[in-house]
Scaffold this motif. Sequence first.
Motif, PDB file in Angstrom:
ATOM      1  N   THR A   1       0.816  -1.212   0.000  1.00  0.00           N
ATOM      2  CA  THR A   1       0.000   0.000   0.000  1.00  0.00           C
ATOM      3  C   THR A   1       0.851   1.264   0.000  1.00  0.00           C
ATOM      4  O   THR A   1       0.331   2.372   0.095  1.00  0.00           O
ATOM      5  N   SER A   2       2.162   1.095  -0.084  1.00  0.00           N
ATOM      6  CA  SER A   2       3.085   2.218  -0.206  1.00  0.00           C
ATOM      7  C   SER A   2       4.291   1.716  -0.999  1.00  0.00           C
ATOM      8  O   SER A   2       4.268   0.600  -1.532  1.00  0.00           O
ATOM      9  N   THR A   3       5.336   2.519  -1.057  1.00  0.00           N
ATOM     10  CA  THR A   3       6.528   2.074  -1.790  1.00  0.00           C
ATOM     11  C   THR A   3       7.300   1.012  -1.009  1.00  0.00           C
ATOM     12  O   THR A   3       8.231   0.409  -1.550  1.00  0.00           O
ATOM     13  N   ARG A   4       6.917   0.755   0.215  1.00  0.00           N
ATOM     14  CA  ARG A   4       7.583  -0.252   1.036  1.00  0.00           C
ATOM     15  C   ARG A   4       7.074  -1.641   0.676  1.00  0.00           C
ATOM     16  O   ARG A   4       5.876  -1.914   0.732  1.00  0.00           O
ATOM     17  N   SER A   5       7.985  -2.552   0.276  1.00  0.00           N
ATOM     18  CA  SER A   5       7.581  -3.899  -0.118  1.00  0.00           C
ATOM     19  C   SER A   5       7.159  -4.722   1.083  1.00  0.00           C
ATOM     20  O   SER A   5       7.794  -4.688   2.141  1.00  0.00           O
ATOM     21  N   THR A   6       6.071  -5.477   0.923  1.00  0.00           N
ATOM     22  CA  THR A   6       5.627  -6.404   1.960  1.00  0.00           C
ATOM     23  C   THR A   6       5.901  -7.852   1.564  1.00  0.00           C
ATOM     24  O   THR A   6       5.492  -8.773   2.271  1.00  0.00           O
ATOM     25  N   CYS A   7       6.589  -8.052   0.436  1.00  0.00           N
ATOM     26  CA  CYS A   7       6.870  -9.398  -0.065  1.00  0.00           C
ATOM     27  C   CYS A   7       8.306  -9.775   0.312  1.00  0.00           C
ATOM     28  O   CYS A   7       9.262  -9.298  -0.299  1.00  0.00           O
ATOM     29  N   THR A   8       8.450 -10.621   1.331  1.00  0.00           N
ATOM     30  CA  THR A   8       9.759 -11.065   1.793  1.00  0.00           C
ATOM     31  C   THR A   8       9.728 -12.578   2.005  1.00  0.00           C
ATOM     32  O   THR A   8       8.673 -13.214   1.877  1.00  0.00           O
ATOM     33  N   GLY A   9      10.855 -13.157   2.351  1.00  0.00           N
ATOM     34  CA  GLY A   9      10.913 -14.588   2.649  1.00  0.00           C
ATOM     35  C   GLY A   9      10.486 -15.442   1.475  1.00  0.00           C
ATOM     36  O   GLY A   9      10.964 -15.281   0.347  1.00  0.00           O
ATOM     37  N   ASP A  10       9.545 -16.383   1.730  1.00  0.00           N
ATOM     38  CA  ASP A  10       9.077 -17.281   0.672  1.00  0.00           C
ATOM     39  C   ASP A  10       8.400 -16.510  -0.454  1.00  0.00           C
ATOM     40  O   ASP A  10       8.462 -16.917  -1.620  1.00  0.00           O
ATOM     41  N   CYS A  11       7.748 -15.414  -0.101  1.00  0.00           N
ATOM     42  CA  CYS A  11       7.094 -14.598  -1.130  1.00  0.00           C
ATOM     43  C   CYS A  11       8.125 -14.078  -2.132  1.00  0.00           C
ATOM     44  O   CYS A  11       7.921 -14.140  -3.341  1.00  0.00           O
ATOM     45  N   ALA A  12       9.264 -13.581  -1.627  1.00  0.00           N
ATOM     46  CA  ALA A  12      10.287 -13.029  -2.511  1.00  0.00           C
ATOM     47  C   ALA A  12      10.976 -14.101  -3.343  1.00  0.00           C
ATOM     48  O   ALA A  12      11.588 -13.787  -4.366  1.00  0.00           O
ATOM     49  N   LYS A  13      10.895 -15.367  -2.923  1.00  0.00           N
ATOM     50  CA  LYS A  13      11.443 -16.453  -3.743  1.00  0.00           C
ATOM     51  C   LYS A  13      10.533 -16.729  -4.938  1.00  0.00           C
ATOM     52  O   LYS A  13      10.999 -17.026  -6.034  1.00  0.00           O
TER      53      LYS A  13
END
Length: 218
Positions: free
Chosen positions: A100-112
Amino acid sequence: MISPIRPISVISRRRGRNTHAAVAGATLVALLVGGCSDFGGGSSATKSPGESPTSPRASPTSSAPGAVRGRSEVTTRSGPLGRYLVDGNGRTLYLFEADTSTRSTCTGDCAKQWPPMTAADASPSPGAGVTNSLLGTTDRADGTRQVTYNGHPLYYYADDEKPGDTKGEGSRAFGAAWYIVGPDGNRIEGGAGESPGGRTSPGTTPGPGATTSPPGGY
């Protein structure tokens, strides 16, 4: 009986001959040893002109997604859903509605599964159809800089196998929807909703055509 004294000149000549013979023998041994090392096949390395035997050879340059000569290029291409953002190698870029902003919320398994598009020590560069003022970067939790467009952090989809693939369109993996991005910086809708792994979510019907969200909306 006392031996007759030999003339000094005779003794000197004999010593000279012995010295020459010793030098010749040592030279012959050196030649034989040198010949063995030259033809032994393993004691001396062949060097290319201008190359020292200890200098490392250049390693192949890695082709990380989005890296174009040290910069991260964002450009566009056309497909069934219209014109959308891709990187300099033609790989599709997505936004995540959980951001909902420029800050990514996709980390860990999501970022893989959804690797972020990162900037390589420089500001991202615009390609054809891209508005430079909409390009930016955001700092991720791991210290890397992710490319953003119109405030949206941009991602790849791991299951897109070749340039132009949009298999992640409409996915609802990791709690929110993923969409390809139009040149105006807004999501493009039109693909079937998908669950993780590319399977169609139950009860989801593809839209009749490609539509874009209102300007500035997530």
